[in-house]
Enzyme design. Structure first.
Site, PDB file in Angstrom:
ATOM      1  N   ARG A 147       0.828  -1.220   0.000  1.00 34.01           N
ATOM      2  CA  ARG A 147       0.000   0.000   0.000  1.00 34.01           C
ATOM      3  C   ARG A 147       0.855   1.261   0.000  1.00 34.01           C
ATOM      4  O   ARG A 147       0.586   2.202  -0.758  1.00 34.01           O
ATOM      5  CB  ARG A 147      -0.954   0.012   1.194  1.00 34.01           C
ATOM      6  CG  ARG A 147      -2.070  -1.006   1.072  1.00 34.01           C
ATOM      7  CD  ARG A 147      -2.935  -1.032   2.296  1.00 34.01           C
ATOM      8  NE  ARG A 147      -2.099  -1.354   3.448  1.00 34.01           N
ATOM      9  CZ  ARG A 147      -2.441  -1.163   4.708  1.00 34.01           C
ATOM     10  NH1 ARG A 147      -3.603  -0.625   5.004  1.00 34.01           N
ATOM     11  NH2 ARG A 147      -1.639  -1.495   5.682  1.00 34.01           N
TER      12      ARG A 147
ATOM     13  N   ASN B  51      -6.139  -2.740   1.950  1.00 38.53           N
ATOM     14  CA  ASN B  51      -6.120  -4.192   2.063  1.00 38.53           C
ATOM     15  C   ASN B  51      -7.556  -4.691   2.112  1.00 38.53           C
ATOM     16  O   ASN B  51      -8.423  -4.052   2.708  1.00 38.53           O
ATOM     17  CB  ASN B  51      -5.407  -4.635   3.340  1.00 38.53           C
ATOM     18  CG  ASN B  51      -3.904  -4.533   3.244  1.00 38.53           C
ATOM     19  OD1 ASN B  51      -3.337  -4.383   2.165  1.00 38.53           O
ATOM     20  ND2 ASN B  51      -3.243  -4.623   4.379  1.00 38.53           N
TER      21      ASN B  51
END
Length: 100
Positions: free
Chosen positions: A18, A36
């Protein structure tokens, strides 16, 4: 501006995916978000120029060090992802999930 939404499948959680995606997107002047998912994938939505989005998609297929990207799925209708932030954010929970 065009908008794209992707799911990235593989070893993509717990490896900095990320943060790497956010840095890559900001470098490309994209706005959007990455998060996520409970199923172990990473989901993202971004908008920007066609060229920047194509560069992002190529980068997603490689991923950062320590990740393993098995597959990148481009979703057909990113408009359902709702309004995008003015920058590129890391989101910590998928809608309806109890954990990151």
């Amino acid at each position: 501006m065009p908008r794209r939404s992707y799911s990235v499948i593989g070893r993509v959680q717990g490896v900095g995916f990320r943060s790497w995606t956010r840095r890559t997107a900001l470098r490309l002047d994209l706005r959007g978000w990455v998060r996520n998912e409970p199923d172990g994938t990473v989901r993202l939505c971004a908008d920007g120029t066609d060229e920047a989005l194509a560069t992002l998609e190529t980068a997603l297929r490689k991923g950062p060090m320590f990740s393993r990207v098995d597959h990148v799925v481009k979703h057909d209708d990113p408009a359902h992802e709702g309004p995008l932030p003015d920058t590129f954010d890391i989101r910590f929970r998928a809608p309806g999930s109890a954990s990151e």
